[in-house]
Design a protein around this motif. Sequence first.
Motif, PDB file in Angstrom:
ATOM      1  N   PRO A 134     122.720  88.732 -66.068  1.00  0.00           N
ATOM      2  CA  PRO A 134     122.107  87.537 -66.661  1.00  0.00           C
ATOM      3  C   PRO A 134     122.994  86.305 -66.539  1.00  0.00           C
ATOM      4  N   GLU A 135     122.384  85.164 -66.726  1.00  0.00           N
ATOM      5  CA  GLU A 135     123.125  83.913 -66.727  1.00  0.00           C
ATOM      6  C   GLU A 135     124.051  83.836 -67.941  1.00  0.00           C
ATOM      7  N   SER A 136     125.102  83.077 -67.796  1.00  0.00           N
ATOM      8  CA  SER A 136     126.012  82.860 -68.912  1.00  0.00           C
ATOM      9  C   SER A 136     125.307  82.035 -69.994  1.00  0.00           C
ATOM     10  N   GLU A 137     125.874  82.041 -71.200  1.00  0.00           N
ATOM     11  CA  GLU A 137     125.282  81.264 -72.285  1.00  0.00           C
ATOM     12  C   GLU A 137     125.292  79.773 -71.952  1.00  0.00           C
ATOM     13  N   GLY A 138     126.319  79.320 -71.238  1.00  0.00           N
ATOM     14  CA  GLY A 138     126.373  77.913 -70.839  1.00  0.00           C
ATOM     15  C   GLY A 138     125.241  77.539 -69.908  1.00  0.00           C
ATOM     16  N   VAL A 139     124.946  78.410 -68.947  1.00  0.00           N
ATOM     17  CA  VAL A 139     123.855  78.140 -68.010  1.00  0.00           C
ATOM     18  C   VAL A 139     122.508  78.214 -68.724  1.00  0.00           C
ATOM     19  N   LYS A 140     122.362  79.138 -69.663  1.00  0.00           N
ATOM     20  CA  LYS A 140     121.120  79.220 -70.450  1.00  0.00           C
ATOM     21  C   LYS A 140     120.918  77.938 -71.253  1.00  0.00           C
ATOM     22  N   ALA A 141     122.004  77.389 -71.779  1.00  0.00           N
ATOM     23  CA  ALA A 141     121.917  76.125 -72.507  1.00  0.00           C
ATOM     24  C   ALA A 141     121.508  74.989 -71.577  1.00  0.00           C
ATOM     25  N   LEU A 142     122.018  75.010 -70.352  1.00  0.00           N
ATOM     26  CA  LEU A 142     121.631  73.996 -69.357  1.00  0.00           C
ATOM     27  C   LEU A 142     120.141  74.074 -69.064  1.00  0.00           C
ATOM     28  N   ILE A 143     119.609  75.292 -68.923  1.00  0.00           N
ATOM     29  CA  ILE A 143     118.180  75.471 -68.663  1.00  0.00           C
ATOM     30  C   ILE A 143     117.363  74.885 -69.817  1.00  0.00           C
ATOM     31  N   ALA A 144     117.756  75.203 -71.054  1.00  0.00           N
ATOM     32  CA  ALA A 144     117.050  74.692 -72.226  1.00  0.00           C
ATOM     33  C   ALA A 144     117.098  73.164 -72.271  1.00  0.00           C
ATOM     34  N   SER A 145     118.254  72.594 -71.952  1.00  0.00           N
ATOM     35  CA  SER A 145     118.405  71.144 -71.937  1.00  0.00           C
ATOM     36  C   SER A 145     117.515  70.513 -70.874  1.00  0.00           C
ATOM     37  N   SER A 146     117.488  71.114 -69.690  1.00  0.00           N
ATOM     38  CA  SER A 146     116.663  70.606 -68.598  1.00  0.00           C
ATOM     39  C   SER A 146     115.189  70.670 -68.968  1.00  0.00           C
ATOM     40  N   ASP A 147     114.791  71.774 -69.603  1.00  0.00           N
ATOM     41  CA  ASP A 147     113.396  71.966 -69.997  1.00  0.00           C
ATOM     42  C   ASP A 147     112.982  70.936 -71.041  1.00  0.00           C
ATOM     43  N   ALA A 148     113.900  70.579 -71.932  1.00  0.00           N
ATOM     44  CA  ALA A 148     113.600  69.596 -72.967  1.00  0.00           C
ATOM     45  C   ALA A 148     113.458  68.185 -72.399  1.00  0.00           C
ATOM     46  N   GLU A 149     114.157  67.911 -71.307  1.00  0.00           N
ATOM     47  CA  GLU A 149     114.187  66.562 -70.739  1.00  0.00           C
ATOM     48  C   GLU A 149     113.121  66.318 -69.677  1.00  0.00           C
ATOM     49  N   LEU A 150     112.695  67.390 -68.984  1.00  0.00           N
ATOM     50  CA  LEU A 150     111.806  67.232 -67.838  1.00  0.00           C
ATOM     51  C   LEU A 150     110.499  67.988 -68.028  1.00  0.00           C
ATOM     52  N   GLU A 151     109.460  67.468 -67.402  1.00  0.00           N
ATOM     53  CA  GLU A 151     108.154  68.148 -67.477  1.00  0.00           C
ATOM     54  C   GLU A 151     108.161  69.438 -66.681  1.00  0.00           C
ATOM     55  N   TYR A 152     108.848  69.423 -65.534  1.00  0.00           N
ATOM     56  CA  TYR A 152     108.925  70.597 -64.673  1.00  0.00           C
ATOM     57  C   TYR A 152     110.386  70.948 -64.413  1.00  0.00           C
ATOM     58  N   ILE A 153     110.710  72.221 -64.492  1.00  0.00           N
ATOM     59  CA  ILE A 153     112.059  72.661 -64.115  1.00  0.00           C
ATOM     60  C   ILE A 153     111.983  73.778 -63.072  1.00  0.00           C
ATOM     61  N   ASP A 154     110.846  73.866 -62.356  1.00  0.00           N
ATOM     62  CA  ASP A 154     110.719  74.908 -61.331  1.00  0.00           C
ATOM     63  C   ASP A 154     111.623  74.642 -60.132  1.00  0.00           C
ATOM     64  N   MET A 155     112.297  73.467 -60.121  1.00  0.00           N
ATOM     65  CA  MET A 155     113.232  73.192 -59.042  1.00  0.00           C
ATOM     66  C   MET A 155     114.600  73.824 -59.285  1.00  0.00           C
ATOM     67  N   LEU A 156     114.788  74.446 -60.458  1.00  0.00           N
ATOM     68  CA  LEU A 156     116.000  75.238 -60.664  1.00  0.00           C
ATOM     69  C   LEU A 156     115.979  76.433 -59.727  1.00  0.00           C
TER      70      LEU A 156
END
Length: 219
Positions: free
Chosen positions: A27-49
């Motif tokens: 699994p991703e590290s907790e830091g990377v999971k936090a980045l995903i959550a932050s990206s999801d909160a800021e952007l309509e789409y995060i499928d470019m991850l």
Amino acid sequence: MKKHRDTSIVQITDANIEEYAREMTTPESEGVKALIASSDAELEYIDMLSGNLVGQMLKMLIKISGAKRILEIGTFTGYSAIMMAEALPDEGEIITLEMNLRYQKLACKHFREFDHQNKIKLLEGNARELIPELKGEFDFIFIDADKLSYESYFKQALPLLKQGGLMVVDNVLWDGTVLDPEDQKAQALHEFNKMVSQDSRVEQVLLPVRDGVTIIRKK
């Protein structure tokens, strides 16, 4: 970096098999999971991850190859750069290129929060203009940016890759539409795939992982 679409035109891998693969992957590290959550909160789409399957593959390749200096073309919000930075030794360096102003802002925020060893350097601007200004060799190159420019990125970046170095290119199957291209991006990716397959300077394998990933080794 994928595209903003709710469902794939073609399911490259059976959805249940892909989910199983994710469950059985580190699994991703907790830091990377936090980045995903932050990206999801800021952007309509995060499928470019890039996603964890691609991210962990990048980390594995970096560790196996012993890469210390990485060039990333296409930063988005910093997911893949952080993933790769986690695989680098303390003296490692990633130079990542991003043109989109909003993505630059988000990536800088994430790098301040999660890149505590300052391994990542973000260069802001058009990659086709920035690449010629780069100095020195790279051990590893990751391309995940404007699909219409993949051929240009490859031609510009390959001379910077050391002999025996690896280049990884994401989204090369483009939901399977490269089989029968009907739009500009699918056609550009099909032409890019053909060009790489015919380039005698490299050897490559195209894997049907997520949206298609090509691993290229410079001879």
